[in-house]
Motif scaffolding. Structure first.
Motif, short mmCIF file in Angstrom:
data_model
loop_
_atom_site.label_atom_id
_atom_site.label_comp_id
_atom_site.label_asym_id
_atom_site.label_seq_id
_atom_site.Cartn_x
_atom_site.Cartn_y
_atom_site.Cartn_z
N ARG A 115 -9.24 45.52 -22.75
CA ARG A 115 -10.34 44.62 -22.39
C ARG A 115 -10.02 43.84 -21.12
O ARG A 115 -10.90 43.64 -20.28
N GLU A 163 -3.41 44.79 -30.14
CA GLU A 163 -2.83 44.32 -28.88
C GLU A 163 -3.29 45.21 -27.72
O GLU A 163 -3.63 44.72 -26.64
N LYS A 185 -6.76 44.45 -26.65
CA LYS A 185 -6.80 43.26 -25.79
C LYS A 185 -6.40 43.62 -24.36
O LYS A 185 -7.01 43.16 -23.40
#
Length: 184
Positions: free
Chosen positions: A119, A113, A116
């Motif tokens: 990113r 998580e 993500k």
């Protein structure tokens, strides 16, 4: 004139890369880090105030942060602000003088998580750099009346190289942070 536009773009892109790196630092890895709390705003007498201005932070252990407020009346507000921070997963405790934050162990799912989230922050940084490029290109286009098209084309090439350099810097910082997050 083209040099001025490129110099301005360079300084603004440098700041965008630094902002992206600071964003990456707010996402926790295996260790508790005071930088994770740099973006927390505390409601201090009705005014949103950065936590860093209200308290000192120490890192006595790998997964513990101790927040010592300068004004003891802000203790509850600091505790609430930390508890309400998204993506932290910490539960602060207040002993009347300090707030202790013990970070839970990161599971593999939680690490993914965080990757993500990092990113997305990296993509936001790249979008900022590209926005600066677009504005600088518009500035260069505005100079077409004063400077020849060949000079403008060379300036745009330099601008593209500058943009690529800064986007690559964000990508490199992103790779380092991802590796840090996935390391057990």
């Amino acid at each position: 004139m083209i040099a001025d536009v490129l110099a301005d773009a360079t300084s603004r892109m440098d700041r965008a890369v630094e902002a992206a790196k600071e964003d990456f630092a707010t996402v926790r890895t295996g260790r508790a880090n005071p930088q994770m709390f740099q973006r927390i705003m505390v409601d201090y007498y009705g005014t949103p105030t950065p936590l860093q201005q209200l308290a000192s932070m120490q890192n006595p252990e790998a997964r513990t942060i101790v927040v010592t407020p300068y004004d003891k009346s802000a203790l509850k507000a600091i505790e609430d602000a930390i508890r309400d921070m998204p993506n932290l997963g910490a539960n602060p405790t207040n002993d009347g003088t300090v707030v202790r934050i013990t970070m839970p162990e990161l599971t593999e799912e939680r690490r993914k998580e965080y990757v993500k989230i990092v990113r997305a922050k990296g993509e936001d940084g790249k979008v900022r750099v590209r926005g600066i490029r677009r504005q600088s290109k518009d500035d260069l286009d505005a100079l077409k009346d004063e400077i020849g098209e060949d000079e403008i084309a060379r300036g745009e090439k330099d601008l593209d190289a500058l943009t690529k350099k800064h986007v690559d810097a964000i990508d490199d910082a992103l790779k380092v942070k991802e590796a840090e997050l996935l390391e057990v």
